[in-house]
Design a protein around this motif. Structure first.
Motif, PDB file in Angstrom:
ATOM      1  N   PRO A  20       0.843  -1.209   0.000  1.00 22.68           N
ATOM      2  CA  PRO A  20       0.000   0.000   0.000  1.00 22.68           C
ATOM      3  C   PRO A  20       0.871   1.250   0.000  1.00 22.68           C
ATOM      4  N   GLY A  21       0.389   2.321  -0.630  1.00 18.91           N
ATOM      5  CA  GLY A  21       1.153   3.563  -0.727  1.00 18.91           C
ATOM      6  C   GLY A  21       1.573   4.125   0.618  1.00 18.91           C
ATOM      7  N   VAL A  22       0.784   3.877   1.664  1.00 16.81           N
ATOM      8  CA  VAL A  22       1.132   4.417   2.987  1.00 16.81           C
ATOM      9  C   VAL A  22       2.461   3.870   3.499  1.00 16.81           C
ATOM     10  N   ASN A  23       2.899   2.723   2.969  1.00 17.68           N
ATOM     11  CA  ASN A  23       4.203   2.171   3.385  1.00 17.68           C
ATOM     12  C   ASN A  23       5.351   3.106   3.034  1.00 17.68           C
ATOM     13  N   PHE A  24       5.113   4.031   2.110  1.00 16.98           N
ATOM     14  CA  PHE A  24       6.195   4.903   1.640  1.00 16.98           C
ATOM     15  C   PHE A  24       6.057   6.320   2.181  1.00 16.98           C
ATOM     16  N   CYS A  25       5.167   6.493   3.179  1.00 18.71           N
ATOM     17  CA  CYS A  25       5.059   7.799   3.855  1.00 18.71           C
ATOM     18  C   CYS A  25       6.294   7.989   4.730  1.00 18.71           C
ATOM     19  N   ALA A  26       6.627   9.249   5.018  1.00 20.71           N
ATOM     20  CA  ALA A  26       7.698   9.518   5.982  1.00 20.71           C
ATOM     21  C   ALA A  26       7.162   9.243   7.384  1.00 20.71           C
ATOM     22  N   GLY A  27       8.075   8.855   8.311  1.00 16.17           N
ATOM     23  CA  GLY A  27       7.679   8.564   9.690  1.00 16.17           C
ATOM     24  C   GLY A  27       6.986   9.755  10.339  1.00 16.17           C
ATOM     25  N   ILE A  28       7.490  10.948  10.039  1.00 12.44           N
ATOM     26  CA  ILE A  28       6.914  12.164  10.628  1.00 12.44           C
ATOM     27  C   ILE A  28       5.464  12.340  10.164  1.00 12.44           C
TER      28      ILE A  28
ATOM     29  N   MET B 113       3.388   9.931  12.204  1.00 12.52           N
ATOM     30  CA  MET B 113       3.234  10.431  13.587  1.00 12.52           C
ATOM     31  C   MET B 113       2.187  11.533  13.666  1.00 12.52           C
ATOM     32  N   GLU B 114       2.201  12.370  12.646  1.00 13.10           N
ATOM     33  CA  GLU B 114       1.297  13.527  12.668  1.00 13.10           C
ATOM     34  C   GLU B 114      -0.002  13.253  11.921  1.00 13.10           C
ATOM     35  N   ASN B 115      -0.280  11.986  11.656  1.00 13.96           N
ATOM     36  CA  ASN B 115      -1.505  11.592  10.951  1.00 13.96           C
ATOM     37  C   ASN B 115      -1.716  12.317   9.636  1.00 13.96           C
ATOM     38  N   ARG B 116      -0.624  12.532   8.921  1.00 16.31           N
ATOM     39  CA  ARG B 116      -0.716  13.231   7.631  1.00 16.31           C
ATOM     40  C   ARG B 116      -0.503  12.250   6.481  1.00 16.31           C
ATOM     41  N   CYS B 117      -0.727  10.960   6.776  1.00 16.47           N
ATOM     42  CA  CYS B 117      -0.368   9.959   5.774  1.00 16.47           C
ATOM     43  C   CYS B 117      -1.594   9.213   5.255  1.00 16.47           C
ATOM     44  N   SER B 118      -1.872   9.364   3.988  1.00 16.13           N
ATOM     45  CA  SER B 118      -2.907   8.532   3.367  1.00 16.13           C
ATOM     46  C   SER B 118      -2.486   8.378   1.917  1.00 16.13           C
ATOM     47  N   SER B 119      -3.002   7.364   1.252  1.00 19.22           N
ATOM     48  CA  SER B 119      -2.609   7.198  -0.146  1.00 19.22           C
ATOM     49  C   SER B 119      -3.649   6.408  -0.914  1.00 19.22           C
TER      50      SER B 119
END
Ligand code: PLP
Length: 391
Positions: free
Chosen positions: A346-354, A357-363
């Motif tokens: 899933p694309g979220v696997n390639f989000c940055a850790g930050i 942490m800040e719930n800014r990750c979706s894909s």
């Protein structure tokens, strides 16, 4: 444990891992397009060079590496990119590119200068740019890569104040995970900005040799001063387990980096260097690999067009970056495919850790790596077609 690292949780994949484990228990065949580690055999010449090089008496090796290997790399670089590199002052062998990328900010981030400690990289992206920055006490700045920019990291669209505080920029074209490529003009433009703001341009080029059409350029074609490139035999020659690559570029930066690397314990074993010398000196095995990946790519180009999934046309790498069907996230679609034994990332696997942490990750995207054999790919698309029709 280092507080910053403790906070950086990986994206929670428990559910996908649980489904994968239960499929294995039920004996369902798994087609794994998740991890980017293809299974094609290593060329016989390279294996033989390694075996023949194992010495009777083993001695410590140096961080500078063997002159013969640096000469072979310099020769390869000149033939491939038309750039002359001095093997003594502009090339250091590395143990694959991961450790070299990770260690780079440890040498170049000065924690006494918080006004110049930012490290910019694109997201989605390879996680080591961020990890290395954190371990070095720098400040990671993930910059979202956008479809409308062809997934290019556009420094020209960033605030001047951010660029002034930035020490290192990581570019990675051809790009993991999207497969996007960059032109020489793009590298020239980005280098112009880096030079204006005193930023080191680091270009992770481990996928330049897995191209299908035009040969991707190197950032060193845009200029040497302030530029460092990271290359690897992992993808080019299928040597992921050998751990061998090189770092090259600006002689002053290379000299400082070599000094810093003496502390890390990363001198490459001699027998690996001798195998690497053979690999950099031969193009035939690379052409064969490109042909195999092209066949796999063509199977999926036809398949995705048939079932109507949107993807970024991969001009290089062995990845496809694909949009999940309307109304589903990349993760939901990955979960659905998994029930049928198809593993994708899933694309979220390639989000940055930050971002996590800040719930800014979706894909809305997911990635496939063309890892299974050509035959398995042909089998997998039949299973996938059924899975897709049962959403
Ligand atoms: C973008 C990118 N850079 C670097 C690496 C590291 O490769 P290696 O350490 O095997 O050279 C990878 C591996 O997948 C990658 O995808």
């Amino acid at each position: 444990m280092n507080r910053l690292i403790r906070q950086l949780k990986p994206y929670p994949m428990e559910e996908l891992n649980r489904i994968k484990a239960s499929l294995k228990e039920r004996g369902i065949k798994i087609y794994d397009f998740g991890t980017g580690d293809p299974k094609e055999p290593t060329d016989q010449k390279i294996r033989k060079a390694l075996i023949d090089a194992v010495p009777e008496v083993s001695q410590y090796t140096s961080v500078a590496g063997r002159a013969e290997l640096r000469n072979a790399i310099s020769e390869w670089f000149k033939n491939r990119f038309g750039v002359e590199l001095d093997p003594d002052t502009q090339i250091i062998p590395s143990n694959g590119s991961k450790e070299a990328i990770f260690h780079f900010p440890l040498v170049f981030i000065d924690t006494d200068q918080p006004e110049k400690n930012k490290v910019i990289f694109g997201t989605p992206g390879y996680p080591v740019y961020e990890r290395g920055t954190l371990y070095a006490g720098g400040m990671p700045v993930p910059v979202p890569l956008r479809e409308e920019d062809g997934f290019l990291l556009r420094l020209d669209k960033l605030d001047k104040s951010l660029l002034q505080e930035t020490k290192i920029v990581w570019l990675n074209y051809p790009h993991n995970p999207t497969g996007a490529t960059a032109s020489l003009q793009y590298f020239q433009d980005m280098l112009g900005i880096c030079r204006e703001y005193g930023i080191i341009l680091c270009s992770d080029e481990c996928y330049t040799e897995l191209y299908f059409d035009e040969k991707p350029p190197s950032a060193l074609q845009a200029g040497i001063e302030g530029v460092v490139v990271f290359h690897s035999l992992s993808k080019r020659s299928g040597l992921t387990g050998y751990r061998t690559g090189f770092v090259a570029g600006d002689p002053q930066i290379i000299s400082e980096y070599r000094k810093g690397r003496a502390s890390f314990g990363v001198a490459t074993p001699d027998f690996i260097q001798k195998a690497a010398e053979v690999a950099w000196s031969d193009e035939e095995h690379v052409e064969k690999r490109r042909e195999i990946f092209r066949r796999k790519r063509d199977i999926f180009l036809e398949f995705f067009d048939k079932i109507g999934l949107e993807y970024l046309y991969p001009q290089a790498t062995f990845y496809f970056w694909i949009k999940a069907p309307e109304g589903m996230s990349g993760e939901e679609y990955a979960k659905h495919l998994l029930q049928y034994g198809i593993v994708v990332s899933p694309g979220v696997n390639f989000c940055a850790g930050i971002e996590i942490m800040e719930n800014r990750c979706s894909s809305d995207y997911f990635r496939i790596a063309l890892v299974p054999t050509v035959e398995e790919c042909m089998e997998a698309v039949r299973v996938w077609e059924k899975a897709h029709s049962e959403i």
